[in-house]
Design an enzyme around this catalytic site. Structure first.
Site, short mmCIF file in Angstrom:
data_model
loop_
_atom_site.label_atom_id
_atom_site.label_comp_id
_atom_site.label_asym_id
_atom_site.label_seq_id
_atom_site.Cartn_x
_atom_site.Cartn_y
_atom_site.Cartn_z
N GLY A 282 -8.13 -9.71 2.70
CA GLY A 282 -7.19 -8.70 3.19
C GLY A 282 -7.99 -7.55 3.77
O GLY A 282 -8.71 -6.87 3.03
N ALA A 283 -7.90 -7.39 5.10
CA ALA A 283 -8.63 -6.30 5.75
C ALA A 283 -7.68 -5.19 6.16
O ALA A 283 -7.88 -4.50 7.16
CB ALA A 283 -9.39 -6.84 6.97
N GLY A 284 -6.62 -5.02 5.35
CA GLY A 284 -5.69 -3.92 5.59
C GLY A 284 -6.26 -2.64 5.01
O GLY A 284 -7.48 -2.49 4.84
N VAL B 115 -5.54 -7.33 -6.79
CA VAL B 115 -5.03 -6.00 -6.45
C VAL B 115 -3.59 -6.08 -5.92
O VAL B 115 -2.77 -5.19 -6.18
CB VAL B 115 -5.95 -5.33 -5.40
CG1 VAL B 115 -5.44 -3.95 -5.01
CG2 VAL B 115 -7.38 -5.24 -5.92
N HIS C 249 1.30 -2.06 -14.40
CA HIS C 249 1.06 -1.19 -13.24
C HIS C 249 2.37 -1.08 -12.47
O HIS C 249 2.52 -1.57 -11.35
CB HIS C 249 -0.06 -1.79 -12.38
CG HIS C 249 -0.36 -0.99 -11.16
ND1 HIS C 249 -0.77 0.32 -11.20
CD2 HIS C 249 -0.31 -1.32 -9.83
CE1 HIS C 249 -0.96 0.76 -9.96
NE2 HIS C 249 -0.67 -0.21 -9.12
N1 LIG Z 1 -3.16 -2.79 -7.77
C1 LIG Z 1 -3.18 -1.59 -7.20
O1 LIG Z 1 -3.52 -0.59 -7.85
C2 LIG Z 1 -2.80 -1.43 -5.78
C3 LIG Z 1 -2.22 -2.48 -5.10
N2 LIG Z 1 -1.89 -2.37 -3.78
C4 LIG Z 1 -1.36 -3.57 -3.15
O2 LIG Z 1 -2.38 -4.13 -2.32
C5 LIG Z 1 -1.77 -4.90 -1.28
C6 LIG Z 1 -2.40 -4.52 0.07
O3 LIG Z 1 -2.04 -3.22 0.42
P1 LIG Z 1 -2.50 -2.62 1.84
O4 LIG Z 1 -3.92 -2.93 2.07
O5 LIG Z 1 -2.04 -1.23 1.89
O6 LIG Z 1 -1.63 -3.51 2.84
P2 LIG Z 1 -1.94 -3.82 4.38
O7 LIG Z 1 -0.68 -4.31 4.99
O8 LIG Z 1 -2.62 -2.65 5.00
O9 LIG Z 1 -3.00 -5.01 4.31
C7 LIG Z 1 -2.71 -6.27 3.82
C8 LIG Z 1 -3.52 -7.27 4.63
O10 LIG Z 1 -3.34 -8.57 4.05
C9 LIG Z 1 -3.42 -9.49 5.14
N3 LIG Z 1 -2.90 -10.79 4.74
C10 LIG Z 1 -1.61 -11.18 4.60
N4 LIG Z 1 -1.57 -12.48 4.25
C11 LIG Z 1 -2.84 -12.92 4.15
C12 LIG Z 1 -3.44 -14.15 3.82
N5 LIG Z 1 -2.71 -15.22 3.49
N6 LIG Z 1 -4.79 -14.23 3.83
C13 LIG Z 1 -5.55 -13.17 4.15
N7 LIG Z 1 -5.03 -11.97 4.48
C14 LIG Z 1 -3.69 -11.84 4.49
C15 LIG Z 1 -2.63 -8.81 6.24
O11 LIG Z 1 -2.91 -9.39 7.51
C16 LIG Z 1 -3.08 -7.37 6.10
O12 LIG Z 1 -4.18 -7.08 6.96
C17 LIG Z 1 -0.27 -4.62 -1.39
O13 LIG Z 1 0.37 -5.68 -2.05
C18 LIG Z 1 -0.20 -3.35 -2.19
O14 LIG Z 1 1.01 -3.20 -2.86
C19 LIG Z 1 -2.13 -1.23 -3.08
C20 LIG Z 1 -2.70 -0.15 -3.70
C21 LIG Z 1 -3.06 -0.15 -5.10
O1 LIG Z 2 2.26 2.23 -5.08
C1 LIG Z 2 2.01 1.12 -4.58
O2 LIG Z 2 2.89 0.33 -4.19
C2 LIG Z 2 0.59 0.71 -4.43
C3 LIG Z 2 -0.05 0.84 -5.74
O3 LIG Z 2 0.04 -0.04 -6.57
C4 LIG Z 2 -0.57 2.15 -6.09
O4 LIG Z 2 -0.96 2.94 -5.21
O5 LIG Z 2 -0.60 2.43 -7.29
#
Ligand SMILES: NC(=O)C1=CN([C@@H]2O[C@H](COP(=O)(O)OP(=O)(O)OC[C@H]3O[C@@H](n4cnc5c(N)ncnc54)[C@H](O)[C@@H]3O)[C@@H](O)[C@H]2O)C=CC1
Ligand SMILES: O=C([O-])CC(=O)C(=O)O
Length: 312
Positions: A7-9, A118, A175
């Site tokens: 995931g390069a988001g 994550v 979480h």
């Molecule tokens: N556990 C935690 O504390 C946190 C979890 N998150 C979660 O992390 C995830 C990513 O968040 P962001 O980076 O902001 O989202 P984003 O939308 O910026 O990036 C997600 C990336 O995943 C890619 N992707 C989708 N399907 C894929 C696949 N099958 N293989 C490879 N890449 C794929 C997309 O093309 C996109 O570039 C979300 O589910 C978010 O809720 C976010 C922040 C904290």
């Molecule tokens: O809030 C969200 O959906 C992403 C996340 O898990 C965090 O930032 O703690």
């Protein structure tokens, strides 16, 4: 050593940036399913090397798992983030299938891998990764508590003026907006109980603001946060690759600990070269024990969605 970030988001690229500039491996692979995105972000990060002075090589790839072969650690951030007004749990329908296929692909090229999960809903995605890969429980860790604990320290610092680095404070449980448990009674400011410096209403506010930390940022930004998540991921990766044996709260498989079975949930652990080196037992009072078991019930009902939908 090779580290892969899937995931390069926003979160994946920030984690890869932190891992690369801190030289936690010789090589970092950034993988995304969207053509060109990982390649572009990896090049952008690589072009900071001359300015920041690091030697780690970073390569971006479009869905090419062969390039991830032999990774010691992988971070799964692939999937969708929430939008304002949504809960993390609402992401399960899209993210479960993504996380399952990514985890299996990773394992097929890197049999010794340690996976940090994550993607949200993180506790359930961690459980899914464990079940879908069959990896031993020390090699699948969910990142949530490290971030939530850092946000908890930020909130305490806002009311006390303390440097966040001088604070010891942890969040356990799920979480989720309603499932996390910031342990204020255990929090200290360089070993002095923070309760000495905060009124009862300030303590309640610190707890409430910590629990909705992610939702608050999502409302402000329009999508969820990435700087603190990326830093939390890098800190955990560092503890693995440098065998630092640091204490984090993280979502790990409980097999009788905290009176829970067959669930991954946030508890204090030691992280080192084997992933989860140890689960620490914390003495909780009756109030916090009840909160922990309510949190477990909520996460378990999300996990049941995986079996009901034949995902595991
Ligand atoms: N556990 C935690 O504390 C946190 C979890 N998150 C979660 O992390 C995830 C990513 O968040 P962001 O980076 O902001 O989202 P984003 O939308 O910026 O990036 C997600 C990336 O995943 C890619 N992707 C989708 N399907 C894929 C696949 N099958 N293989 C490879 N890449 C794929 C997309 O093309 C996109 O570039 C979300 O589910 C978010 O809720 C976010 C922040 C904290
Ligand atoms: O809030 C969200 O959906 C992403 C996340 O898990 C965090 O930032 O703690």
């Amino acid at each position: 050593m090779k580290i892969t970030v899937i995931g390069a988001g926003a979160v994946g690229a920030t984690a890869a940036d932190n891992i690369t500039r801190r030289e936690l491996a010789e090589e970092v692979i950034l993988l995304d399913i969207k053509e060109g995105v990982a390649e572009g972000k990896a090049q952008d990060i690589a072009q900071t090397a001359a300015l920041l002075g690091f030697d780690t090589k970073i390569t971006g790839v479009t869905n090419d798992y062969e390039k991830t072969a032999g990774s010691s650690v992988a971070v799964i951030t692939s999937g969708i983030p929430r939008k304002p007004g949504m809960t993390r749990e609402e992401l399960i329908g899209t993210n479960a299938n993504i996380v399952k296929s990514v985890a299996k692909n990773l394992l097929s090229y890197s049999p010794d891998i340690i996976i940090l999960v994550v993607s949200n809903p993180m506790d359930t995605m961690t459980y899914l990764t464990l079940k879908a890969t069959g990896l031993p429980k020390n090699r699948v860790i969910g990142m949530g508590g490290a971030l939530d604990s850092s946000r908890f320290k930020y909130q305490i610092s806002q009311h006390t003026g303390a440097s966040p680095a001088d604070l010891n404070a942890i969040v356990i449980g799920g979480h989720g907006d309603t499932t996390m448990i910031p342990l204020i009674k255990h929090a200290t400011w360089n070993s002095l109980p923070v309760s000495q410096f905060l009124s009862a209403s300030q303590q309640e506010k610190v707890i409430a603001d910590t629990m909705v930390g992610g939702a608050t940022l999502t409302k402000l930004i329009g999508t969820s946060a990435w700087y603190a998540p990326g830093a939390a991921i890098a800190a955990m990766v560092e503890s693995i690759v440098r065998n630092q044996q640091k204490l984090f709260t993280a979502s790990v498989y409980l097999d009788g600990e905290y009176e829970q079975n067959d669930i991954t949930l946030g508890v204090p652990i030691i992280i080192g070269k084997n992933g989860v080196e140890k689960i620490l037992t914390l003495k909780l009072d009756e109030e916090d024990k009840a909160k922990f078991s309510q949190s477990a019930e909520a996460v378990r009902s999300m996990n049941n969605v995986l079996t009901e939908s034949n995902i595991i």
